[in-house]
Design a protein around this motif. Structure first.
Motif, mmCIF file in Angstrom:
data_model
loop_
_atom_site.group_PDB
_atom_site.id
_atom_site.type_symbol
_atom_site.label_atom_id
_atom_site.label_comp_id
_atom_site.label_asym_id
_atom_site.label_seq_id
_atom_site.Cartn_x
_atom_site.Cartn_y
_atom_site.Cartn_z
ATOM 1 N N HIS A 1 6.598 4.633 0.355
ATOM 2 C CA HIS A 1 6.626 5.939 -0.049
ATOM 3 C C HIS A 1 6.773 5.960 -1.441
ATOM 4 C CE1 HIS A 1 7.346 10.280 -0.199
ATOM 5 N NE2 HIS A 1 8.199 10.295 -0.935
ATOM 6 N N GLY B 1 -2.635 4.940 1.812
ATOM 7 C CA GLY B 1 -3.735 3.839 1.784
ATOM 8 C C GLY B 1 -4.153 3.209 0.572
ATOM 9 N N SER C 1 -4.098 0.608 -2.538
ATOM 10 C CA SER C 1 -3.309 -0.743 -2.825
ATOM 11 C C SER C 1 -2.569 -0.639 -4.033
ATOM 12 C CB SER C 1 -4.519 -1.628 -3.004
ATOM 13 O OG SER C 1 -3.794 -2.829 -3.457
ATOM 14 N N PHE D 1 0.953 -1.161 0.086
ATOM 15 C CA PHE D 1 -0.086 -0.072 -0.002
ATOM 16 C C PHE D 1 0.801 1.237 0.007
ATOM 17 C CE2 PHE D 1 -2.518 -3.422 1.994
ATOM 18 C CZ PHE D 1 -3.802 -3.239 1.468
ATOM 19 N N SER D 2 0.355 2.345 -0.451
ATOM 20 C CA SER D 2 0.960 3.743 -0.399
ATOM 21 C C SER D 2 0.833 4.141 0.903
ATOM 22 C CB SER D 2 0.467 4.629 -1.431
ATOM 23 O OG SER D 2 -0.912 4.766 -1.238
ATOM 24 N N GLU D 3 1.592 5.298 1.290
ATOM 25 C CA GLU D 3 1.302 5.949 2.553
ATOM 26 C C GLU D 3 -0.038 6.297 2.635
ATOM 27 O OE1 GLU D 3 5.448 7.510 3.973
ATOM 28 O OE2 GLU D 3 4.905 8.339 1.995
ATOM 29 N N ILE E 1 3.883 -0.936 3.675
ATOM 30 C CA ILE E 1 3.517 0.510 3.420
ATOM 31 C C ILE E 1 4.609 0.952 2.742
ATOM 32 C CG2 ILE E 1 2.785 2.754 4.261
ATOM 33 C CD1 ILE E 1 0.746 0.600 4.720
ATOM 34 N N LYS F 1 1.214 -7.144 5.130
ATOM 35 C CA LYS F 1 1.130 -5.667 4.643
ATOM 36 C C LYS F 1 2.185 -4.705 4.696
ATOM 37 C CE LYS F 1 -2.076 -1.712 5.651
ATOM 38 N NZ LYS F 1 -3.097 -1.045 6.639
ATOM 39 N N LYS G 1 8.514 1.963 4.172
ATOM 40 C CA LYS G 1 8.462 2.557 5.316
ATOM 41 C C LYS G 1 7.891 1.473 6.435
ATOM 42 C CE LYS G 1 9.692 6.547 3.643
ATOM 43 N NZ LYS G 1 10.884 6.982 3.966
ATOM 44 N N ASP G 2 7.204 0.737 6.095
ATOM 45 C CA ASP G 2 6.627 -0.179 7.158
ATOM 46 C C ASP G 2 6.459 -1.769 6.417
ATOM 47 O OD1 ASP G 2 5.967 -1.120 9.927
ATOM 48 O OD2 ASP G 2 3.938 -1.210 9.194
#
Length: 172
Positions: free
Chosen positions: A166, A116, A118, A112-114, A164, A162, A154-155
Motif C-alpha cells: 500500500h 498494479g 511496478s 507492486f502497488s495495490e 504487493i 511478488k 499487504k501480500d
C-alpha cells in the motif's frame, strides 16, 4: 550447493579450542545447539571443513563455540576470519512463524502497488530494530525504502517472487 551465512569466526578464545563468533542468524539456539553441523569456510578455501558444535555459550556480543575434536587453540587458529555456513536443506521451515521469511526469499522479489504499478525489486534488507526496511530499486535506478509493517506490506508471494504494498503518502 546453496550456502547461507550464519556467523563469522572473529578470533579464538582461551587455549581450549573455543572460537569467538559474530552471529548473523536469527536462530542462534538452533544453529549453534550442541550437535549442530556447520561448515567452516576459511578465507582462501573454496571447500568447507565440516564441524559439529560441542558447546556454545554467549559472552558479551559474541557466541563462544567449541567443536568436537577441536579441543586446542592450535587446531582452531586456522579458522580465524572464517565464515560459518549451513546448506539450504538445513534451513528448517518450522523455525519461521506466520508472516516471517528468510532474507533470500524476499531479496529479488518484485514490488507492486495495490493498483498494479511496478515499484521495483527488493535488493537489500536493513535491520533497523523496530522493523526491517526493504531497499527497493526501481527500473530507473532510484532506490525506495519500504518498511516491513502491516500498514504497508499487504501480500507476499515468495513462489511468484511478488510483493504487493500500500503506497502511503510520502512513501516513495
Amino acid at each position: 550447493m546453496e550456502w547461507f551465512n550464519v556467523g563469522r569466526i572473529v578470533n579464538t578464545h582461551g587455549i581450549r579450542g573455543e572460537v569467538r563468533v559474530l552471529s548473523s542468524t536469527d536462530f542462534e539456539e538452533v544453529r549453534f545447539a550442541k550437535g549442530s553441523k556447520l561448515a567452516v569456510f576459511k578465507k582462501d578455501d573454496k571447500k568447507p571443513i565440516w564441524v559439529v558444535v560441542e558447546n556454545a555459550r554467549r559472552h558479551k556480543n559474541f557466541i563462544l563455540l567449541t567443536f568436537e575434536g577441536y579441543n586446542n587453540i592450535n587446531l582452531v587458529e586456522p579458522f580465524k576470519e572464517g565464515l560459518l555456513k549451513v546448506t539450504k536443506d538445513q534451513l528448517e521451515e518450522d523455525e519461521l512463524q506466520e508472516n516471517e521469511f528468510y532474507y533470500y526469499e524476499i531479496i529479488g522479489c518484485e514490488v507492486f502497488s495495490e493498483e498494479g504499478e511496478s515499484i521495483g525489486t527488493v535488493t537489500e534488507i536493513l535491520e533497523t530494530g523496530a522493523n526491517d526496511v526493504w531497499e527497493v530499486k526501481a527500473s530507473n535506478g532510484k532506490k525506495h525504502y519500504i518498511p516491513y509493517i502491516e500498514d504497508v506490506v499487504k501480500d507476499i508471494n515468495v513462489e511468484d517472487k511478488k510483493i504487493i504494498i500500500h503506497v502511503m503518502e510520502g512513501l516513495l
